[in-house]
Design an enzyme around this catalytic site. Structure first.
Site, PDB file in Angstrom:
ATOM      1  CE  LYS A 129      -2.667  -1.691  -4.901  1.00  0.00           C
ATOM      2  NZ  LYS A 129      -2.452  -1.258  -3.486  1.00  0.00           N
ATOM      3  CD  GLU A 153      -0.670  12.596  -6.217  1.00  0.00           C
ATOM      4  OE1 GLU A 153      -0.619  13.257  -7.200  1.00  0.00           O
ATOM      5  OE2 GLU A 153       0.263  11.463  -6.215  1.00  0.00           O
ATOM      6  CB  VAL A 156       1.954   4.969  -6.423  1.00  0.00           C
ATOM      7  CG1 VAL A 156       3.280   4.633  -5.913  1.00  0.00           C
ATOM      8  CG2 VAL A 156       1.304   4.192  -7.439  1.00  0.00           C
ATOM      9  CE  LYS A 228       0.991  -0.142  -3.450  1.00  0.00           C
ATOM     10  NZ  LYS A 228       1.405  -0.479  -2.203  1.00  0.00           N
TER      11      LYS A 228
HETATM   12  N1  HSE Z   1      -0.642  -3.734   1.642  1.00  0.00           N
HETATM   13  C1  HSE Z   1       0.070  -2.427   1.043  1.00  0.00           C
HETATM   14  C2  HSE Z   1       1.361  -2.272   1.436  1.00  0.00           C
HETATM   15  C3  HSE Z   1      -1.167  -1.662   1.577  1.00  0.00           C
HETATM   16  O1  HSE Z   1       1.834  -3.172   2.393  1.00  0.00           O
HETATM   17  O2  HSE Z   1       1.818  -1.432   0.857  1.00  0.00           O
HETATM   18  C4  HSE Z   1      -0.923  -0.329   0.602  1.00  0.00           C
HETATM   19  O3  HSE Z   1      -1.153  -0.355  -0.667  1.00  0.00           O
END
Ligand code: HSE
Length: 347
Positions: A129, A153, A156, A228
């Site tokens: 990301k 894709e 996120v 994100k």
């Molecule tokens: N550490 C991240 C989470 C992993 O807990 O969503 C996935 O991006």
């Protein structure tokens, strides 16, 4: 007629391993239904060494080396001591799959690898990301200049079709804003607090089930969520922002009484990532914060390591998409779906 797609990969951690297994599981379907055969020509890692062979690397043998030795065998005829930049130059590939470790501070070195691959005329798929959170506009423009695709894709909501949904299905809509539960670790921790567990034991459990980042502060203090939400804003809302511009509040101060207070008010505390504009053409506001969410809100029932995203659109209205307890296969599927997007576009 079957065409061969030569590809090289940076990174061979859990995601790289599962994606390679998936390619092998889907070998026949790829050939018979999608008319393509995948030929791995380079595979470069930070700690396991690299494999390079423009005529094709045996994917099963690479998986076996990882499983048995934990690194590539220096006696393998394909073994090389090269870095990712050199692999991109020498792999004679048309597709670069970027799965290196995320640097949330600047999106590097992933962004530099992607630039290099696009300039060399390769299509790029990434599971990272960072590049979208920091450099999306530039990378998208570079892809266009070089007549290549840049696809992401899985960055996120691991494999849930968010970007495909907007690009392919919600044609004609403008995305006015987004909000979501996008970090599984913190959603899991909040659930554990509701069950009466302590914050510290909830973090330990999140580490044990391998959803937390290597440094769990990245989850708890909101940096994973910030990356994100920036990726979403840059890609879906035509923004040019980065994680430093997100108003971030950690969940580390939350304790049982806060959870109880929310319940009494008729809701739950959820860790919400938001991107919204203040009015038509107004300033973009980005936040990652614990928020009170009423029981009848679609985000309220999102439990465990699940994720959900609400899209606010001008024509299709408000849509919420939920992903229940994703695993590594879903992350690998996101990369695979990008591969199929490429083959469908005639690559
Ligand atoms: N550490 C991240 C989470 C992993 O807990 O969503 C996935 O991006």
């Amino acid at each position: 007629m079957t065409r061969t797609i030569k590809f090289c990969v940076a990174g061979f951690g859990n995601v790289g391993r599962r994606f390679t297994e998936l390619l092998l599981e889907k070998e026949t379907e790829l050939r018979e239904r999608f008319g393509c055969e995948m030929r791995l020509t380079g595979l470069c890692t930070r700690s396991m060494g690299a494999l390079l062979n423009p005529s094709g690397i045996d994917m099963r043998a690479a998986l076996e080396m990882k499983r048995k030795l934990g690194h590539f065998d220096p006696n393998s005829p394909d073994f090389r001591r090269c870095d990712t930049a050199e692999m991109i130059e020498r792999a004679d590939a048309e597709l670069f799959i970027e799965l290196s470790t995320l640097s949330i501070e600047d999106g590097e070195p992933a962004a530099s690898y992607i630039r290099k691959a696009l300039r060399r005329g390769m299509d790029v798929i990434t599971a990272n990301k960072g590049p979208e959170a920091w450099h999306f506009k530039e990378l998208e423009a570079l892809a266009e200049e070089n007549g290549r695709r840049f696809l992401y894709e899985t960055v996120v909501m691991d494999g849930t079709p968010i970007f495909n949904l907007v690009r392919e299905t919600l044609r004609g809509n403008r995305i006015l804003g987004v909000r979501g539960i996008l970090n599984g670790t913190t959603n899991f921790i909040l659930g554990e607090l509701e069950r009466g567990e302590s914050f510290e034991s909830a973090v330990k459990e999140a580490q044990r089930i391998q959803i937390a980042e290597a440094n769990p502060s990245m989850d708890i203090d909101g940096w994973d969520g910030a990356a994100k939400i920036c990726a979403l804003a840059n890609i879906l809302m035509n923004a040019e922002t980065n994680p430093k511009k997100v108003s971030v509040e950690s969940i580390s101060g939350l304790r049982a009484p806060d959870i109880e207070w929310a319940r009494q008010q008729g809701g739950r505390i959820k860790y919400i990532c938001r991107a919204e504009r203040g009015g038509e053409g107004g300033e973009l506001r980005l936040s990652v914060k614990p928020e009170f969410i009423p029981f009848d809100d679609p985000l309220c029932g999102v439990n465990g390591t699940s994720a959900a995203l609400t899209l606010y659109t001008d024509l299709a209205g408000e849509l919420t998409i939920t992903q229940t307890n994703p695993g590594i296969l879903q992350t690998a599927y996101g990369i695979y779906s990008d591969l199929l997007t490429l083959t469908a576009s005639g690559r």
